[in-house]
Design a protein around this motif. Structure first.
Motif: not given
Ligand SMILES: [Zn+2]
Length: 312
Positions: A5, A7, A132, A157, A180, A191-192, A260, A262, A264, A307
């Motif tokens: 995703s 963000v 979210t 997130v 998660t 947040h990755s 999952h 993210i 950003s 999300i």
């Protein structure tokens, strides 16, 4: 297939070192943001706009919402991003002290009232209630999840894997990986963030458990190993990181079971001078190039999703 995703911390432009004042609420990057996110969607991306009070209550912000509702309703989600210093009800003191720039450090009632106010403004503008949440400065605290549940949120997130912000009175996520987790009924997708190095097996070892880096950091030999391996901490973000670094991080996170991811950035980064990451034409060009490169290249290997898009 694991998910990805996008963000966007969708907020005002402000001097990041200039203190937390409610008057810092200028939004002038609507056209650049619309154009950039259009391209991300064309590249296969799904975009979650986590909007703060200054953005969603500005004319420019409303224009962005309207545009994407009209042309890309299926590709975007409107979520919530709380910057306490520009969000009513206001505290008496200005500038807001750094401790209270993290929503999770506010007294329960003030965190609740600010989030309630923001949720209602977003609901009014978008036409549906957001589900979210992204805390400003990743600042979730001990009351945040209960407050989120009360206001109807299902996803958060705000966790930033492996990060510790306690030196500036912020939250400590150093025990979290990119997996998660569910906290008090709220699904939390971090947040990755993680480690890359010359050897993918070594990167995977570090990304598997926070204690693996701590163990190496605690002795001289370990520190030498980290240096020889070229270990670098990377966020899945074009703000200071290249597509190559982000690709390496993505591979390692997938190899260690992240479900999952993210990607950003801050909305103001799409305009020259809007954030410290893009304060020259060359830096903005790099920011754009690395973003499109990552999103385009991951269309086949990752399912690009939102999300928690709420239903009507
Ligand atoms: Zn923010």
């Amino acid at each position: 297939m694991a998910k990805l995703s996008i963000v966007v911390h969708t907020e005002e432009e402000f001097d990041w070192d200039g203190g937390f004042y409610r008057r810092n609420n200028k939004v002038t990057h609507d056209k650049e943001l619309t154009e950039f996110c259009e391209k991300l969607i064309q590249a296969g991306g799904k975009v979650v706009f986590a909007m703060d009070y200054a953005f969603v209550s500005s004319e420019q912000g409303k224009a962005v919402v309207k545009h994407f509702q009209k042309y890309h309703a299926e590709d975007v989600e409107f979520a919530t991003h709380l910057h306490p210093w520009v969000n009513p009800p206001f505290e008496d003191i200005e500038p807001v002290p750094e401790k209270h720039s993290y929503p999770g450090n506010l007294p329960y009632s003030l965190e609740f009232e600010k989030l309630k106010c923001l949720t209602e403004v977003i609901e009014k503008t978008v036409g549906r209630r957001p589900t979210t949440y992204l805390a400003g400065r990743y600042g979730v605290g001990e009351n945040s999840y209960e407050i989120l549940s009360k206001l109807g949120y299902t996803h958060d997130v705000s966790i930033s894997a492996f990060a510790d912000f306690t030196h500036q009175e912020g939250p400590n996520f150093s025990e979290y990986t990119n997996h998660t987790v569910v906290k008090e009924g709220i699904t939390c997708i971090p947040h990755s963030t993680g480690y890359i190095s010359y050897l993918s097996a070594f990167s995977n070892f570090l990304n598997k458990a926070p204690k693996n880096l701590t163990l190496l950091n605690n002795n001289v030999l370990g520190k030498v190993v980290l240096r020889l391996m070229g270990v670098k901490k990377v966020r899945l973000s074009p703000e200071g990181f290249t597509a190559k670094e982000m690709q390496k991080l993505t591979d390692s996170l997938l190899a260690t079971g992240t479900q999952h991811l993210i990607f950003s950035f801050h909305s103001s980064s799409v305009k020259i001078g809007g954030s410290p990451y893009t304060n020259s034409p060359g830096k903005l060009e790099g920011f754009r190039k690395h973003s499109f490169n990552l999103i385009e290249n991951r269309t086949a290997s990752l399912k690009q999703t939102l999300i928690a898009k709420p239903s009507l």
